[in-house]
Design a protein around this motif. Structure first.
Motif, short mmCIF file in Angstrom:
data_model
loop_
_atom_site.label_atom_id
_atom_site.label_comp_id
_atom_site.label_asym_id
_atom_site.label_seq_id
_atom_site.Cartn_x
_atom_site.Cartn_y
_atom_site.Cartn_z
N ALA A 109 -1.89 0.57 -11.30
CA ALA A 109 -2.72 0.74 -10.10
C ALA A 109 -2.35 2.01 -9.35
O ALA A 109 -3.21 2.76 -8.88
CB ALA A 109 -2.58 -0.48 -9.19
N PHE A 110 -1.06 2.27 -9.23
CA PHE A 110 -0.58 3.48 -8.57
C PHE A 110 -1.08 4.72 -9.32
O PHE A 110 -1.60 5.67 -8.72
CB PHE A 110 0.95 3.46 -8.53
N GLY B 215 0.53 -10.84 6.41
CA GLY B 215 0.98 -9.62 5.76
C GLY B 215 -0.17 -8.79 5.24
O GLY B 215 -0.16 -7.55 5.36
N TYR B 216 -1.18 -9.44 4.68
CA TYR B 216 -2.35 -8.71 4.18
C TYR B 216 -3.11 -8.08 5.34
O TYR B 216 -3.58 -6.94 5.23
CB TYR B 216 -3.26 -9.66 3.41
N MET B 217 -3.23 -8.79 6.45
CA MET B 217 -3.88 -8.22 7.62
C MET B 217 -3.11 -7.01 8.15
O MET B 217 -3.71 -6.02 8.58
CB MET B 217 -3.99 -9.28 8.73
N GLU B 218 -1.80 -7.07 8.13
CA GLU B 218 -1.00 -5.93 8.57
C GLU B 218 -1.33 -4.69 7.74
O GLU B 218 -1.47 -3.58 8.28
CB GLU B 218 0.49 -6.25 8.44
N LEU B 219 -1.44 -4.87 6.43
CA LEU B 219 -1.72 -3.74 5.54
C LEU B 219 -3.10 -3.16 5.81
O LEU B 219 -3.26 -1.94 5.97
CB LEU B 219 -1.60 -4.19 4.08
N CYS B 220 -4.11 -4.03 5.86
CA CYS B 220 -5.49 -3.55 6.07
C CYS B 220 -5.66 -2.96 7.46
O CYS B 220 -6.36 -1.95 7.64
CB CYS B 220 -6.48 -4.69 5.84
N LEU B 221 -5.05 -3.58 8.45
CA LEU B 221 -5.13 -3.04 9.81
C LEU B 221 -4.45 -1.68 9.91
O LEU B 221 -4.94 -0.78 10.62
CB LEU B 221 -4.48 -4.01 10.80
N SER B 222 -3.34 -1.50 9.22
CA SER B 222 -2.64 -0.22 9.26
C SER B 222 -3.53 0.89 8.72
O SER B 222 -3.63 1.97 9.31
CB SER B 222 -1.34 -0.30 8.44
N VAL B 223 -4.19 0.63 7.60
CA VAL B 223 -5.12 1.61 7.04
C VAL B 223 -6.27 1.85 8.01
O VAL B 223 -6.71 3.00 8.22
CB VAL B 223 -5.65 1.15 5.68
N GLY B 224 -6.77 0.78 8.63
CA GLY B 224 -7.87 0.92 9.58
C GLY B 224 -7.48 1.74 10.79
O GLY B 224 -8.27 2.57 11.27
N VAL B 225 -6.28 1.54 11.31
CA VAL B 225 -5.82 2.34 12.45
C VAL B 225 -5.71 3.81 12.06
O VAL B 225 -6.11 4.71 12.81
CB VAL B 225 -4.47 1.81 12.96
N THR C 163 -1.88 -4.31 -3.03
CA THR C 163 -2.48 -3.59 -1.91
C THR C 163 -1.53 -2.54 -1.36
O THR C 163 -1.92 -1.41 -1.06
CB THR C 163 -2.89 -4.57 -0.80
N LEU C 164 -0.26 -2.91 -1.23
CA LEU C 164 0.74 -1.95 -0.74
C LEU C 164 0.89 -0.77 -1.69
O LEU C 164 1.02 0.38 -1.25
CB LEU C 164 2.09 -2.66 -0.56
N MET C 165 0.86 -1.03 -3.00
CA MET C 165 0.97 0.06 -3.97
C MET C 165 -0.20 1.02 -3.85
O MET C 165 -0.03 2.24 -3.93
CB MET C 165 1.02 -0.52 -5.39
N VAL C 166 -1.40 0.49 -3.66
CA VAL C 166 -2.57 1.34 -3.48
C VAL C 166 -2.43 2.19 -2.22
O VAL C 166 -2.72 3.40 -2.21
CB VAL C 166 -3.85 0.49 -3.42
N ILE C 167 -1.95 1.58 -1.14
CA ILE C 167 -1.79 2.31 0.12
C ILE C 167 -0.75 3.41 -0.03
O ILE C 167 -0.94 4.54 0.45
CB ILE C 167 -1.41 1.33 1.25
N MET C 168 0.37 3.12 -0.70
CA MET C 168 1.39 4.14 -0.87
C MET C 168 0.88 5.27 -1.76
O MET C 168 1.20 6.45 -1.53
CB MET C 168 2.67 3.52 -1.44
N ALA C 169 0.08 4.94 -2.77
CA ALA C 169 -0.52 5.99 -3.60
C ALA C 169 -1.44 6.87 -2.76
O ALA C 169 -1.50 8.10 -2.95
CB ALA C 169 -1.30 5.36 -4.76
N GLN D 209 6.65 -10.82 -2.85
CA GLN D 209 6.59 -11.67 -4.03
C GLN D 209 5.16 -12.09 -4.35
O GLN D 209 4.93 -12.77 -5.36
CB GLN D 209 7.46 -12.92 -3.82
N LEU D 210 4.22 -11.71 -3.50
CA LEU D 210 2.83 -12.12 -3.68
C LEU D 210 2.05 -10.97 -4.32
O LEU D 210 1.93 -9.89 -3.73
CB LEU D 210 2.21 -12.50 -2.34
N PRO D 211 1.46 -11.17 -5.51
CA PRO D 211 0.79 -10.07 -6.21
C PRO D 211 -0.28 -9.37 -5.40
O PRO D 211 -0.37 -8.14 -5.42
CB PRO D 211 0.20 -10.78 -7.44
N ALA D 212 -1.12 -10.12 -4.67
CA ALA D 212 -2.21 -9.48 -3.92
C ALA D 212 -1.67 -8.50 -2.89
O ALA D 212 -2.20 -7.39 -2.73
CB ALA D 212 -3.06 -10.55 -3.24
N ASN D 213 -0.62 -8.88 -2.18
CA ASN D 213 -0.08 -8.01 -1.14
C ASN D 213 0.67 -6.82 -1.73
O ASN D 213 0.58 -5.70 -1.20
CB ASN D 213 0.84 -8.81 -0.21
#
Length: 453
Positions: A106-107, A172-182, A425-431, A418-422
């Motif tokens: 994904a990265f 945790g998922y909301m934190e990731l999506c909100l961070s990108v949104g901000v 998502t984090l890997m995509v954001i870091m990429a 430990q959760l694949p979805a999160n």
């Protein structure tokens, strides 16, 4: 369930592999250009590939003398019982090795396909929309008081959980999506060019903002904030707002160019989201949970104490000390921990502390590799914020730093990593952070200022 089932892991890895094959096929006539592009990202790709290799290495059979040298405790556990491997649960570690490979794919996929501002903006918006969809689903199920069983797991929507089984994972998922949104909101605000300073001009700008796509994005952020507050997650809410303030301060220290827009956005988030929206949807209940959280069990309090929350993590430290170099194998914590578990009659399949669980599963070597990768990404985002003048790379960099910071705070008491979805998502954001750093300089069609290479 956040892909937290073996069959879902298979679908996730297969789907990412197919997407990567599609990207490779699209690049088939420009292989030299593809290699040149990937060479520019050789350091993050190399570190991430090293971790993937480590997880697969944990599943390989090793000579007895080798294992006795690098992990004496593992050798004692397996001597005369099982083939000599670093992993104490080779089948579970193979699942985690496949997942790690999927994250790497994904990265790599983002680096290959997101090559310009338009695609980076689209990917960021896609993450925001994904977060809003989860938020809407979560609020609807919460309002209906949904209660069902799925994949042998009972789900009670007494809090907003979206399609997740655990409210802290949804937070945790909301934190990731909100961070990108901000970050995306900051990029949008950064494109503004104001003329005039009178009250008429301010009123006109306010009306333009209300009717603009920026306002729609702002409303999407409000929807996700509502869902985050309704999770009642103490560390989820604290992690998000703490990350917002910490990264805001870092940004102000790195550059003052976007200070007015950023300060305005942060004040807006605090006033509208916390004071107005938060009070309306019940932020006081989150505050009450925090107030009722004692440090120790003896101190009282109606909520689970910090001591009780960290109970599994504290006992897991003995597991990490027994297998310090390469750990017990990816995904093996739930079985390996039994030997070191708390005397309480509760069973933990995770340490509720990602740092300690990573140290248990992958040892200090694996923890060091992952830590290096995250620090490299944060550093690249910080350099992008300090050196770039165009708004989109800076906004994405802000979102990347905020996502890393929020999840780093949350990971002290939970196991989002430990959760694949999160994690995916984090890997995509870091990429996205690396892509933003590599975007070409120069004038942008949207009107951003030119910048020096």
């Amino acid at each position: 369930m956040g892909s937290n089932r073996t069959f879902a892991v298979g679908i996730l890895v297969l789907w990412v592999a197919l997407l990567l094959l599609g990207a490779v096929w699209a690049w088939r006539h420009q292989a030299d250009q593809a290699w040149q592009r990937l060479y520019a990202f050789r350091w993050p790709l190399g570190v991430l590939a090293l971790f993937v290799l480590l997880v697969w290495f944990q599943t390989w059979e090793l000579p007895s003398a080798w294992l006795q040298l690098i992990s004496p405790e593992t050798w004692r556990v397996q001597d005369g019982v099982a083939p000599f491997r670093i992993s104490l649960d080779v089948f579970q570690t193979r699942i985690y090795a496949s997942l790690s490979t999927g994250y790497f794919f994904a990265f790599l996929l983002v680096l290959l396909t997101v090559r310009d501002r338009a695609r980076l903006d689209t990917l960021a918006m896609a993450l925001v929309v994904a977060g809003v969809v989860q938020a809407v689903i979560g609020v609807m199920l919460f309002s209906a008081g949904a209660h069902y069983q799925i994949y042998f797991f009972e789900v009670i929507h007494d809090r907003v959980k979206g399609t997740f089984g655990y409210h802290n994972h949804f937070a945790g998922y909301m934190e990731l999506c909100l961070s990108v949104g901000v970050g995306l909101m900051l990029a949008r605000l950064g494109n503004e060019r104001h003329q005039g300073s009178g009250w008429k001009h301010r009123l006109a700008r306010m009306m333009q903002f209300v009717l603009s796509p920026k306002m729609r994005l702002r409303l999407l952020l409000v929807v996700m904030v509502i869902a985050l507050v309704l999770t009642r997650s103490r560390m989820g809410n604290a992690g998000f707002f703490a990350a917002l303030l910490v990264v805001g301060v870092i940004t102000l220290a790195l550059t003052r160019r976007s200070a007015p827009a950023m300060v305005t956005l942060i004040i807006s988030l605090i006033i509208v989201d916390v004071v107005v929206v938060g009070s309306w949807v019940g932020l006081d209940k989150v505050v009450h949970r925090v107030q009722e959280t004692a440090v120790t069990d003896q101190a009282g309090g109606t909520e689970e104490s910090i001591e009780a929350r960290q109970d599994a993590a504290m006992h897991a430290l003995d597991l990490a000390r027994a297998f310090p170099v390469f750990g017990t194998g990816g995904g093996s914590f739930y079985g390996s921990y039994i030997r070191y578990r708390t005397p309480r009659p509760l069973y933990f399949d995770h340490a509720h502390n990602d740092y300690i669980e990573l140290a248990c599963d992958y040892g200090l070597v694996g923890l060091g590799i992952l830590g290096s990768f995250v620090l490299m990404t944060f550093g690249v985002a910080a350099r992008t914020m300090a050196r770039r003048r165009t708004s989109l790379p800076r906004g994405i960099a802000f979102g990347v730093m905020m996502a890393i910071t929020a999840l780093a705070i949350h990971s002290w008491v939970d196991f989002n990593l430990q959760l694949p979805a999160n994690v995916l998502t984090l890997m995509v954001i870091m990429a996205m952070g690396w892509v933003a750093h590599a975007l070409p300089s120069g004038r942008h069609q949207s009107g951003d200022e030119g910048e020096q290479a």
